[in-house]
Scaffold this active site. Structure first.
Site, PDB file in Angstrom:
ATOM      1  N   HIS A  24       0.883  -1.170   0.000  1.00 38.31           N
ATOM      2  CA  HIS A  24       0.000   0.000   0.000  1.00 38.31           C
ATOM      3  C   HIS A  24       0.923   1.222   0.000  1.00 38.31           C
ATOM      4  O   HIS A  24       1.571   1.532   1.003  1.00 38.31           O
ATOM      5  CB  HIS A  24      -0.869  -0.055   1.266  1.00 38.31           C
ATOM      6  CG  HIS A  24      -2.069   0.828   1.212  1.00 38.31           C
ATOM      7  ND1 HIS A  24      -3.093   0.640   0.320  1.00 38.31           N
ATOM      8  CD2 HIS A  24      -2.424   1.908   1.961  1.00 38.31           C
ATOM      9  CE1 HIS A  24      -4.027   1.567   0.511  1.00 38.31           C
ATOM     10  NE2 HIS A  24      -3.641   2.345   1.496  1.00 38.31           N
ATOM     11  N   LYS A 169     -10.138   6.300  -3.846  1.00 41.72           N
ATOM     12  CA  LYS A 169      -9.186   7.348  -3.478  1.00 41.72           C
ATOM     13  C   LYS A 169      -7.826   6.886  -3.963  1.00 41.72           C
ATOM     14  O   LYS A 169      -7.414   5.758  -3.685  1.00 41.72           O
ATOM     15  CB  LYS A 169      -9.248   7.509  -1.957  1.00 41.72           C
ATOM     16  CG  LYS A 169      -8.117   8.236  -1.315  1.00 41.72           C
ATOM     17  CD  LYS A 169      -8.554   8.722   0.053  1.00 41.72           C
ATOM     18  CE  LYS A 169      -7.510   8.477   1.109  1.00 41.72           C
ATOM     19  NZ  LYS A 169      -7.873   9.064   2.405  1.00 41.72           N
ATOM     20  N   LYS A 171      -3.777   7.254  -3.976  1.00 39.70           N
ATOM     21  CA  LYS A 171      -2.676   7.783  -3.175  1.00 39.70           C
ATOM     22  C   LYS A 171      -1.597   8.264  -4.126  1.00 39.70           C
ATOM     23  O   LYS A 171      -1.044   7.456  -4.906  1.00 39.70           O
ATOM     24  CB  LYS A 171      -2.116   6.678  -2.277  1.00 39.70           C
ATOM     25  CG  LYS A 171      -3.030   6.338  -1.139  1.00 39.70           C
ATOM     26  CD  LYS A 171      -3.052   7.469  -0.136  1.00 39.70           C
ATOM     27  CE  LYS A 171      -3.717   7.064   1.152  1.00 39.70           C
ATOM     28  NZ  LYS A 171      -3.797   8.184   2.089  1.00 39.70           N
ATOM     29  N   ASP A 200      -5.439  11.627  -2.700  1.00 41.46           N
ATOM     30  CA  ASP A 200      -4.869  11.992  -1.397  1.00 41.46           C
ATOM     31  C   ASP A 200      -3.364  12.123  -1.579  1.00 41.46           C
ATOM     32  O   ASP A 200      -2.681  11.163  -1.936  1.00 41.46           O
ATOM     33  CB  ASP A 200      -5.196  10.909  -0.356  1.00 41.46           C
ATOM     34  CG  ASP A 200      -4.778  11.331   1.052  1.00 41.46           C
ATOM     35  OD1 ASP A 200      -4.208  12.430   1.201  1.00 41.46           O
ATOM     36  OD2 ASP A 200      -5.024  10.547   1.997  1.00 41.46           O
ATOM     37  N   GLU A 226      -7.384  15.652  -1.294  1.00 41.70           N
ATOM     38  CA  GLU A 226      -7.175  15.535   0.152  1.00 41.70           C
ATOM     39  C   GLU A 226      -5.751  15.917   0.524  1.00 41.70           C
ATOM     40  O   GLU A 226      -4.792  15.411  -0.067  1.00 41.70           O
ATOM     41  CB  GLU A 226      -7.470  14.077   0.553  1.00 41.70           C
ATOM     42  CG  GLU A 226      -7.269  13.777   2.023  1.00 41.70           C
ATOM     43  CD  GLU A 226      -7.720  12.359   2.374  1.00 41.70           C
ATOM     44  OE1 GLU A 226      -8.501  11.744   1.607  1.00 41.70           O
ATOM     45  OE2 GLU A 226      -7.291  11.858   3.431  1.00 41.70           O
ATOM     46  N   ASP A 251      -6.966  16.653   6.112  1.00 41.56           N
ATOM     47  CA  ASP A 251      -6.784  15.383   6.829  1.00 41.56           C
ATOM     48  C   ASP A 251      -5.711  15.558   7.906  1.00 41.56           C
ATOM     49  O   ASP A 251      -6.038  15.840   9.069  1.00 41.56           O
ATOM     50  CB  ASP A 251      -6.448  14.256   5.840  1.00 41.56           C
ATOM     51  CG  ASP A 251      -6.314  12.913   6.531  1.00 41.56           C
ATOM     52  OD1 ASP A 251      -6.637  12.827   7.734  1.00 41.56           O
ATOM     53  OD2 ASP A 251      -5.873  11.929   5.900  1.00 41.56           O
ATOM     54  N   LYS A 275     -11.374  11.662  12.045  1.00 42.81           N
ATOM     55  CA  LYS A 275     -10.732  10.397  12.432  1.00 42.81           C
ATOM     56  C   LYS A 275     -10.716  10.315  13.951  1.00 42.81           C
ATOM     57  O   LYS A 275     -10.293  11.272  14.616  1.00 42.81           O
ATOM     58  CB  LYS A 275      -9.300  10.343  11.905  1.00 42.81           C
ATOM     59  CG  LYS A 275      -9.207  10.316  10.385  1.00 42.81           C
ATOM     60  CD  LYS A 275      -7.773  10.143   9.920  1.00 42.81           C
ATOM     61  CE  LYS A 275      -7.719   9.945   8.412  1.00 42.81           C
ATOM     62  NZ  LYS A 275      -6.341   9.848   7.912  1.00 42.81           N
ATOM     63  N   GLU A 329     -14.173   5.973   4.565  1.00 39.04           N
ATOM     64  CA  GLU A 329     -13.168   5.077   3.974  1.00 39.04           C
ATOM     65  C   GLU A 329     -12.831   3.989   4.992  1.00 39.04           C
ATOM     66  O   GLU A 329     -11.667   3.625   5.166  1.00 39.04           O
ATOM     67  CB  GLU A 329     -11.918   5.876   3.575  1.00 39.04           C
ATOM     68  CG  GLU A 329     -11.307   6.648   4.739  1.00 39.04           C
ATOM     69  CD  GLU A 329     -10.106   7.484   4.377  1.00 39.04           C
ATOM     70  OE1 GLU A 329      -9.808   7.677   3.190  1.00 39.04           O
ATOM     71  OE2 GLU A 329      -9.436   7.967   5.318  1.00 39.04           O
TER      72      GLU A 329
HETATM   73  C1  MUC Z   1      -4.983   8.911   4.904  1.00 39.31           C
HETATM   74  O1  MUC Z   1      -4.107   9.743   4.790  1.00 39.31           O
HETATM   75  O2  MUC Z   1      -6.095   9.225   4.539  1.00 39.31           O
HETATM   76  C2  MUC Z   1      -6.650   6.355   4.670  1.00 39.31           C
HETATM   77  C3  MUC Z   1      -6.818   5.552   3.608  1.00 39.31           C
HETATM   78  C4  MUC Z   1      -5.548   5.183   3.163  1.00 39.31           C
HETATM   79  O3  MUC Z   1      -5.248   4.469   2.221  1.00 39.31           O
HETATM   80  O4  MUC Z   1      -4.620   5.788   3.942  1.00 39.31           O
HETATM   81  C5  MUC Z   1      -5.266   6.395   5.017  1.00 39.31           C
HETATM   82  C6  MUC Z   1      -4.667   7.601   5.550  1.00 39.31           C
HETATM   83 MG    MG Z   2      -5.482  11.255   4.005  1.00 36.08          MG
END
Ligand code: MUC
Ligand code: MG
Length: 385
Positions: A24, A169, A171, A200, A226, A251, A275, A329
């Site tokens: 991940h 989402k 990354k 994000d 994000e 976030d 969160k 999420e």
């Molecule tokens: C984040 O920064 O949002 C949430 C989903 C993911 O893949 O990482 C987290 C942390």
């Molecule tokens: Mg995030």
């Protein structure tokens, strides 16, 4: 007639290393394993409550690590909590906040366990201690973070086919800016209207990077950006929000009610990722949501990629929020190769469905947890994030 005193008798903490189903990749770390910090609180009436204080990438994401969460609970929190009134979680947590700075994840784990125990004692789901449920299901997005465009598209297609997720989402932030933008646009084009795509950046961009990318994302139909810039850069986040090419979500900038108030006062985001761990617990997260609502900022239910305990604790709270415009999420357990529950959480029709039982409403598989524990005698797996 006064109630008999119920004390906090024992607090146990354990580090549980669970491999992920695939690497991940975030801008701050690549995770091949998640370390759950599980807290178990035993009360003198025999009730046992559980909580979780999980973070991402060791110390890559935040200032608490799994090891510091465990050590600080064992060394500082536990001696103070032992013997306190277990039927008053709010009072116990107020004392913790008075005595100890920071340590939001450790506080969240303990607070969750105390509220889980109290809700079991009252024979109600945890959600009922936070105003009561408005819904029995929360929508759940999935994060595409394999690092490969083709693999991410295949994964999204599978999720759509299985009706498990339709919001994705991505990354980004680890690669060159133009490569990241091309990756996102290729995925959005492949999914079309069948899937919503958000990004994000986990603080990796400068403000000018974000301005450059946001215009392109707006043209491609990307739904949300994000935390593009540093958590401390509230002013930059506010300027990007004002620019309004694509809605902006805070976030990492949001570490509890104080930040929520500061960000809301300057209208630094369109959306707050609420969160429980970042907020220092369920009560803090409830306050963050209240501040957002008062400021007409949309809500999103965030995760620290917790396992089943933190995920269900979050879901119990989020189920009381009313409208969550951007869903949640809460997919953490689905990223892990091993389930720590006797019966897994129910993900169906793009949502996580909440159980009806008391407390968190889940039954932990302690045998499996024992096997996965870092200090287990049989324990073969040691976490490397
Ligand atoms: C984040 O920064 O949002 C949430 C989903 C993911 O893949 O990482 C987290 C942390
Ligand atoms: Mg995030």
């Amino acid at each position: 007639m006064p109630f008999p005193f119920i004390g906090i008798e024992k607090i146990e903490t354990m580090l549980v290393d669970v491999p992920t189903i695939r690497p991940h990749r975030l801008s701050v770390a690549t995770m091949n394993c998640q370390t759950l910090v599980i807290v178990r609180v035993t009360c003198t009436d025999g009730i046992v409550g559980c909580g979780e204080g999980t973070t991402i990438g060791g110390l890559a994401y935040g200032e608490e690590s799994p090891e510091s969460i465990k050590t600080n609970i064992d060394t500082y929190f536990t001696p103070l909590l032992k013997g306190m009134d277990a039927s008053r979680p709010g009072a116990a947590m107020a004392k913790m906040r008075d005595c100890f700075q920071g340590n939001r994840f450790a506080k969240c784990a303990l607070e969750t366990a105390l509220f889980d125990a109290q809700a079991q004692r009252l024979n109600v789901p945890l959600s009922e201690l936070f105003g009561g449920r408005v819904t029995d299901r929360v929508d759940v997005a999935w994060t595409l973070a394999s690092g490969e465009t083709g693999r991410d598209i295949d994964e999204a297609e599978q999720m759509l086919d299985r009706r498990r997720h339709r919001v994705f989402k991505l990354k980004i932030g680890a690669r060159a800016l133009a490569d990241d933008v091309a990756h996102v646009i290729a995925i959005k084009q492949a999914l079309g209207d069948r899937g919503e795509v958000r990004v994000d950046i986990n603080q990796a961009w400068s403000e000018s990077d974000a301005v450059w990318a946001a215009r392109r994302f707006a043209d491609a139909g990307i739904g949300l950006i994000e935390q593009p810039v540093a958590a401390s850069d509230h002013a930059g986040l506010a300027r990007l929000t004002k620019l309004a090419h694509v809605p902006i979500m805070a976030d990492e900038a949001l570490r509890g009610p104080g930040d929520a108030f500061a960000l809301a006062s300057t209208r630094a985001a369109h959306v707050f990722a609420v969160k429980i761990a970042q907020s220092g617990g369920l009560m803090g997260a409830a306050s963050v949501a209240s501040i957002a609502r008062a400021a007409h900022i949309d809500l999103y239910g965030g995760t620290m990629l917790e396992g089943a305990i933190g995920t269900m604790a979050s879901a119990q709270l989020f189920s009381t929020f009313g409208e969550m415009r951007w869903g949640t999420e809460l997919f953490g357990p689905l990223l892990l190769t091993e389930d720590i529950l006797i019966e897994p959480l129910r993900y169906e029709n793009f949502a996580l469905h909440l159980p009806q039982g008391p407390g968190l409403g889940i039954a932990l598989d302690w045998e499996r947890i024992e096997r996965l524990r870092r200090d287990s005698k049989r324990g073969a797996f040691v976490a490397m994030n």
